[in-house]
Each structure stands twice: as structure tokens, then as C-alpha cells.
Design an enzyme around this catalytic site. Structure first.
Site, PDB file in Angstrom:
ATOM      1  N   ASP A  74      -3.504   3.070   2.023  1.00  0.00           N
ATOM      2  CA  ASP A  74      -2.897   2.355   0.896  1.00  0.00           C
ATOM      3  C   ASP A  74      -2.261   3.355  -0.075  1.00  0.00           C
ATOM      4  O   ASP A  74      -1.133   3.183  -0.528  1.00  0.00           O
ATOM      5  CB  ASP A  74      -3.968   1.524   0.202  1.00  0.00           C
TER       6      ASP A  74
ATOM      7  N   HIS B 265      -6.205  -3.807   4.709  1.00  0.00           N
ATOM      8  CA  HIS B 265      -4.962  -3.747   3.944  1.00  0.00           C
ATOM      9  C   HIS B 265      -4.296  -2.374   4.064  1.00  0.00           C
ATOM     10  O   HIS B 265      -3.121  -2.258   4.413  1.00  0.00           O
ATOM     11  CB  HIS B 265      -5.267  -4.069   2.473  1.00  0.00           C
TER      12      HIS B 265
END
Length: 363
Positions: free
Chosen positions: A171, A271
Site C-alpha cells: 500500500d 488491499h
């Protein structure tokens, strides 16, 4: 031209800091709703209760149902009101943070974020990412302020699975490249203005820290230890990336992540794992120099982040599926339009396949 940088009211990080939670948040309210997974409650409840022992502050623990959806936000809002709570504390990971922030916003109470993993840059931001009940991206909820307090206990984070730290690195990997794209296009940021030099310096420092300490930190966490490298990467994943993305902006990498949420094959990925591949796609989309692409691919391979569609769970490449990803990445209002050139679904489709080919070459 208005430049804006925003951040949480206070960021605290250190070994064993959870036991000092009362000291840092006692002035915010008298009855606290603590939102965590069932396992998270088991792991942290005793320490939290000990921190508040002897105070006049009441604690209400409520398990999170697993998805940051409108239904879950509404349910927890009712829990907060029925218990007359005046503070929300989110303990755990990204979806819990986003839910806690949304519940606090809709009920006009302070929010405190306590990460037990360093898998996203969600803790510091004035943003919640809302998903459908099925786990597909739905919308960004832009909030009027950042959390009052973010507290990271690195003794807890270092005991989480190393894959979660690696996902946080994925991320954070996008932060510098998306910030650079937004500055080139003079895009408005999520902070409500143009990027400041300070925010871009933080985004650059985030990338440098990942390259310098990412592998060392991952190896340490695999051994359940907390070293200086772990402390540095936790700060990069959480604070540097959080300030960098919010006050410089998001671009293609996160939009491409959102596109991949439409494919069931990638639902098992975190994610940050999808964002890492989205970063590689963004670099292909902007035709970045090959040495920069090589640096990112080799770093992802070291950390164990996806560099191919197969790594993303896609064993058979279907043209229609990849085009669906590209079309969702280019949905109206998406951050891909912060890129400093026009982007169409066909461009994203080609960049996804180009990134996959490069990833396979270097593997």
C-alpha cells in the site's frame, strides 16, 4: 493556489504503548465504544481494561462483522447510541478503522485508531473506503477531519503475520508514485487543495524507507521480533504513507486496485497486495523508465508482493474480465483521472497486460 496538509491530532508509536491508552485519550469522553474483531477483543481487552483501571471511564466492546459496509456502519451507530458512548476506538486493521471513522463521523464523536497490524495507511486519514456486502468497492467517504489519536503498539504489530506487514508495504509503495503523478497534473488532493512540499517530501521519504528497511523488517516480523527496521516500516506504512497519500493525492494505482475488486479471484488478496500490482500497472501506463520499473518489480519480489496476474489469483487471463477491471478503474470520479494525461479503459487494459508480461519476465 491553496496548498493544504492534514494529519491526525496526535500520532504515538512504540513498544508496549497500548497499556498507555488511557493516558492518551482520557480527555476525549466518558464512555468508549471499542470496535474490534472477536479475536482482536480477546488479544487486547485485558491490556485496555488495565489501562483504564481506576478511572471513571466506561468501556463497551463490540465485535466487528468483517466488512466496512453501509449496513455495518448503521448497525454500529445504533450500538453507540444505545450505550450512550461518546468516543469510538477502532482496534485492528483497515476495514475496522474505516468503519470506526465513519461511525464517529455520522454520530459526531471523536475517533481513536489503534492498529494491531501495519497493513494499510488507513489509520491516519480523514477517509473511509466503503464496500458492498460482497466486498466490492463502493465509494470513498471523505471526512471533515482526521482521527484525534492514532496509537501503534509495535510489540503487537510485530507479532502479526508477516504477510500483513508486506501488504502494508505494498500500500505504501504507491504513495510516492501517485503523489508524483498528482503533482505533475496539479491535481487537488484529498486534503482539499494542492500538495505541499512537506507532504511530497514525506511521500519521498516513505519510498526511501521501504527500499532501505522493507526486507529487513519483513524478516524480523517473520521471527516475531521488533527491530529498528520494523519501527521504521511501521511508521512508513502508517504515518508517512498516510500523510503522503492524503495530502499529495491518489492516482492510478488505487483506482486499479478498485477495479480488481470486481474479480472474485482477487478477493483473497489484501488491499496492499492489489495496490502493489496497481503501482506496477501505473508505471507501465505512464511509460516510466525501465530502471524504475525494475527497481519496483525486484522490490516486490523480495517482499512477496504480486507482480503478475497469476500472483493476483488470476490463473486464466480472460479479455472480458480484464476489461471489466479497466472500466471500473476508470469509473466516473475515480482517482485515475489525477494522472497527468488522458486515460481510457483501453489504456488501462493494455497497461495491466504489459505489467503482467514484465512481472513474468523478471520472475
Amino acid at each position: 493556489m491553496t496548498r493544504v496538509i492534514i494529519s491526525p491530532g496526535k500520532y504515538i508509536q512504540g513498544n508496549g504503548e497500548l497499556k498507555n491508552l488511557h493516558e492518551h485519550i482520557h480527555s476525549l469522553g466518558n464512555k468508549i465504544l471499542i470496535l474490534a474483531s472477536e479475536n482482536g477483543i480477546k488479544r487486547t481487552r485485558a491490556t485496555i481494561e488495565e489501562s483504564f483501571k481506576g478511572s471513571n471511564i466506561d468501556l463497551v466492546f463490540e465485535p466487528f462483522n468483517g466488512e466496512c459496509s453501509r449496513n455495518e456502519i448503521d448497525r454500529l451507530g445504533e450500538v453507540l447510541k444505545s450505550n450512550n458512548c461518546d468516543v469510538v476506538v477502532g482496534v485492528g486493521g483497515g476495514k475496522i478503522f474505516d468503519t470506526a471513522k465513519a461511525v464517529a463521523y455520522y454520530n459526531d464523536v471523536p475517533v481513536v485508531i489503534v492498529p494491531t497490524i501495519a497493513s494499510t495507511d488507513a489509520p491516519t486519514s480523514a477517509l473511509s473506503v466503503i464496500y458492498t456486502e460482497e466486498g466490492e468497492f463502493s465509494e470513498y467517504l471523505l471526512l471533515p477531519k482526521n482521527p484525534e489519536v492514532v496509537l501503534v503498539d509495535t510489540s503487537i504489530v510485530s507479532k502479526a503475520p508477516a504477510r500483513l506487514l508486506a501488504a502494508g508495504i505494498g500500500d505504501a509503495l504507491a504513495t510516492y508514485f501517485e503523489a508524483r503523478a498528482c503533482i505533475r497534473s496539479n491535481a487537488n488532493t484529498m486534503a482539499g487543495g494542492k500538495a505541499t512540499k512537506a507532504a511530497f517530501a514525506i511521500a519521498e521519504l516513505c519510498y526511501e524507507t521501504l527500499l532501505n528497511d522493507g526486507l529487513k523488517a519483513k524478516l524480523a516480523v517473520e521471527n516475531k521480533t521488533s527491530t529498528k527496521a520494523v519501527e521504521n516500516i511501521v511508521e512508513a506504512n502508517t504515518y508517512l504513507s498516510g500523510i503522503g497519500f492524503e495530502s499529495c493525492g491518489l492516482a492510478a494505482a488505487h483506482a486499479i486496485h478498485n477495479g480488481f475488486t470486481i474479480l472474485e479471484e482477487s478477493h483473497d488478496l489484501y488491499h496492499g497486495e492489489k495496490v502493489a500490482f496497481g503501482t506496477l500497472v501505473q508505471l507501465v501506463l505512464e511509460n516510466s523508465p525501465i530502471d524504475e520499473i525494475e527497481e519496483v518489480i525486484n522490490f516486490c519480489l523480495e517482499i512477496g508482493l504480486p507482480v503478475t496476474l497469476e500472483d493476483m489469483g488470476i490463473k486464466e487471463i480472460k479479455e472480458d474480465d480484464i476489461m471489466k477491471v479497466a472500466e471500473l478503474a476508470c469509473a466516473e470520479g475515480e482517482t485515475i483521472y489525477n494522472m497527468p494525461f488522458e486515460v481510457k479503459p483501453e489504456d488501462v487494459y493494455s497497461a495491466i497486460l504489459g505489467a503482467d508480461s514484465l512481472g513474468r519476465l523478471y520472475k
